[in-house]
Design an enzyme around this catalytic site. Structure first.
Site, PDB file in Angstrom:
ATOM      1  N   ASP A 196      40.372  44.814  43.551  1.00 56.61           N
ATOM      2  CA  ASP A 196      39.065  44.446  43.023  1.00 56.61           C
ATOM      3  C   ASP A 196      39.067  44.678  41.513  1.00 56.61           C
ATOM      4  OD1 ASP A 196      36.041  44.126  44.372  1.00 56.61           O
ATOM      5  OD2 ASP A 196      36.062  44.927  42.341  1.00 56.61           O
ATOM      6  N   ILE A 197      38.626  43.684  40.748  1.00 55.76           N
ATOM      7  CA  ILE A 197      38.577  43.822  39.286  1.00 55.76           C
ATOM      8  C   ILE A 197      37.449  44.780  38.922  1.00 55.76           C
ATOM      9  CG2 ILE A 197      38.199  42.615  37.100  1.00 55.76           C
ATOM     10  CD1 ILE A 197      39.369  40.112  38.403  1.00 55.76           C
ATOM     11  N   ASN A 236      31.149  39.125  32.745  1.00 55.50           N
ATOM     12  CA  ASN A 236      30.251  37.972  32.874  1.00 55.50           C
ATOM     13  C   ASN A 236      28.995  38.137  32.030  1.00 55.50           C
ATOM     14  OD1 ASN A 236      31.649  36.219  34.548  1.00 55.50           O
ATOM     15  ND2 ASN A 236      30.888  37.132  36.433  1.00 55.50           N
ATOM     16  N   HIS A 248      30.188  33.359  31.957  1.00 56.77           N
ATOM     17  CA  HIS A 248      30.985  33.070  33.145  1.00 56.77           C
ATOM     18  C   HIS A 248      32.310  32.396  32.818  1.00 56.77           C
ATOM     19  CE1 HIS A 248      28.025  34.411  35.997  1.00 56.77           C
ATOM     20  NE2 HIS A 248      27.097  33.702  35.394  1.00 56.77           N
ATOM     21  N   ASP A 282      35.673  33.652  34.455  1.00 62.36           N
ATOM     22  CA  ASP A 282      36.692  32.855  35.146  1.00 62.36           C
ATOM     23  C   ASP A 282      38.074  33.104  34.552  1.00 62.36           C
ATOM     24  OD1 ASP A 282      34.739  31.785  36.725  1.00 62.36           O
ATOM     25  OD2 ASP A 282      34.661  29.844  35.727  1.00 62.36           O
ATOM     26  N   GLU A 336      35.287  38.882  42.837  1.00 58.83           N
ATOM     27  CA  GLU A 336      36.374  39.453  42.044  1.00 58.83           C
ATOM     28  C   GLU A 336      37.393  40.174  42.919  1.00 58.83           C
ATOM     29  OE1 GLU A 336      32.799  42.317  41.507  1.00 58.83           O
ATOM     30  OE2 GLU A 336      33.170  40.226  42.014  1.00 58.83           O
ATOM     31  N   ARG A 371      52.458  48.548  40.828  1.00 61.20           N
ATOM     32  CA  ARG A 371      53.121  47.640  39.886  1.00 61.20           C
ATOM     33  C   ARG A 371      52.167  46.530  39.443  1.00 61.20           C
ATOM     34  NH1 ARG A 371      57.117  46.766  42.782  1.00 61.20           N
ATOM     35  NH2 ARG A 371      56.675  44.709  43.674  1.00 61.20           N
TER      36      ARG A 371
END
Length: 348
Positions: free
Chosen positions: A211-212, A219, A224, A228, A254, A274
């Protein structure tokens, strides 16, 4: 992250419950739209979907879906292509039937001619010439019609080959995320479920959910378009960090997923680490003005397939490990530690 999911509840259950509450039919594209609504940070999508209220029409749902998830709405095109293939097949059948009718008439004419040859006056020069003209004309006409039919059937076959190629491309696009070019949620669900088709094989597979971190901030701060770009950069780094045969997917918002085959928990954890380091080391710059937008970081949760009885449980446990990484400060990897006595593959 699953903003509206209750901790411990399978995301798929949350989506299905939401669909039932709003009276939304259980079409795959509706599932994807509701999933995005529950997980996205896209304020416009959230606002427009929320405004639908209870029992929205399919037309209303598709209108939002085509706007925010255009890659998931090739379904009509696929249906149209299938209909065109069906039409082409019917046309070929008609051509065959027409050619069959032509040959049948020709065969009947030859039969009549044969009968006339047995008549006593058939040997007269005028009668013979008349019969020759009839056979010659009929033969030429039959050859011409059959040749035209063959030519049309070849054209139809070429058209069907082209339509088949288009259909295969549409099917491929239906499982690809438009932004990252990774596999999408639909493809992920199928691949995840397939892990347990062979329990012996499942013993060496692992699921990594990523998950980012602070994606909403990108955003809200830069728009946006940059959001992206963040997704694309993260996806690119993930692809560079694993071998080509590793399954990668953007599963919504995300969130990403990696499915590894023939691997141990330690190796799976090292793979996640990694990928995390590769993403963290990549600067994010605005392509238009060169402004540094900061660093992208990701959190990861890892779970071995041997520690779950099915795909839903595997996802839930990997997701729980991901939440642990988030709660511990983000930008790290956490693994689901199994209790040996509870491993489903070793229960007696």
């Amino acid at each position: 992250m699953q903003s509206e999911n209750v901790e411990g509840i399978d995301p798929a259950t949350t989506v299905i419950t939401k669909m039932r509450e709003q009276g939304i039919s259980s079409l795959p594209r509706n599932y994807e739209l509701v999933y995005q609504f529950l997980n996205t940070s896209n304020a416009a999508l959230i606002r427009e979907f929320a405004a639908l209220g209870r029992r929205p029409t399919q037309e209303q749902l598709d209108s939002i879906g085509k706007k925010f998830l255009p890659h998931h709405h090739g379904i009509n095109t696929v249906d149209q292509t299938r209909a065109r293939i069906s039409d082409e097949m019917q046309a070929v059948i008609r051509l065959v039937m027409q050619d069959r009718s032509t040959l049948k008439k020709y065969s009947h004419l030859l039969g009549e001619t044969s009968s006339r040859l047995s008549e006593s006056n058939a040997t007269q020069p005028d009668a013979m010439a008349d019969l020759v003209r009839i056979i010659s004309s009929a033969t030429g006409d039959t050859i011409e019609k059959s040749g035209a039919a063959v030519h049309q059937m070849i054209e139809r076959a070429e058209e069907m080959a082209q339509l088949k190629s288009e259909l295969e491309e549409y099917k491929r696009l239906a499982t690809v995320d438009a932004i990252t070019r990774l596999s999408n949620r639909r493809a992920f669900d199928e691949r995840l479920s397939a892990i347990y088709d062979n329990k012996q094989d499942a013993m060496h597979q692992a699921l990594i959910l990523g998950d980012i971190d602070h994606f909403k901030t990108f955003n809200d701060t830069y728009g946006h378009q940059v959001g992206d770009r963040v997704l694309s950069v993260a996806a690119a780094m993930m692809q560079k960090s694993v071998s080509k045969d590793v399954f990668l997917a953007r599963t919504g918002g995300e969130e990403f997923a990696i499915i590894l085959h023939g691997i141990s928990l330690q190796d799976a954890t090292e793979t996640a680490e990694r990928v995390r380091l590769a993403v963290e080391a990549t600067p994010l710059k605005n392509q238009n003005d060169g402004v540094d937008c900061g660093r992208i970081t990701m959190s990861f949760g890892v779970c071995m397939a041997t520690d779950a009885a099915n795909a839903q449980e595997l996802y839930r446990k990997a997701d729980a490990a991901l939440y642990e990484a988030k709660d511990a400060g983000r930008n790290q990897v956490r693994t689901h530690i199994p209790k040996m006595l509870n491993w489903p593959f070793f229960k007696r």
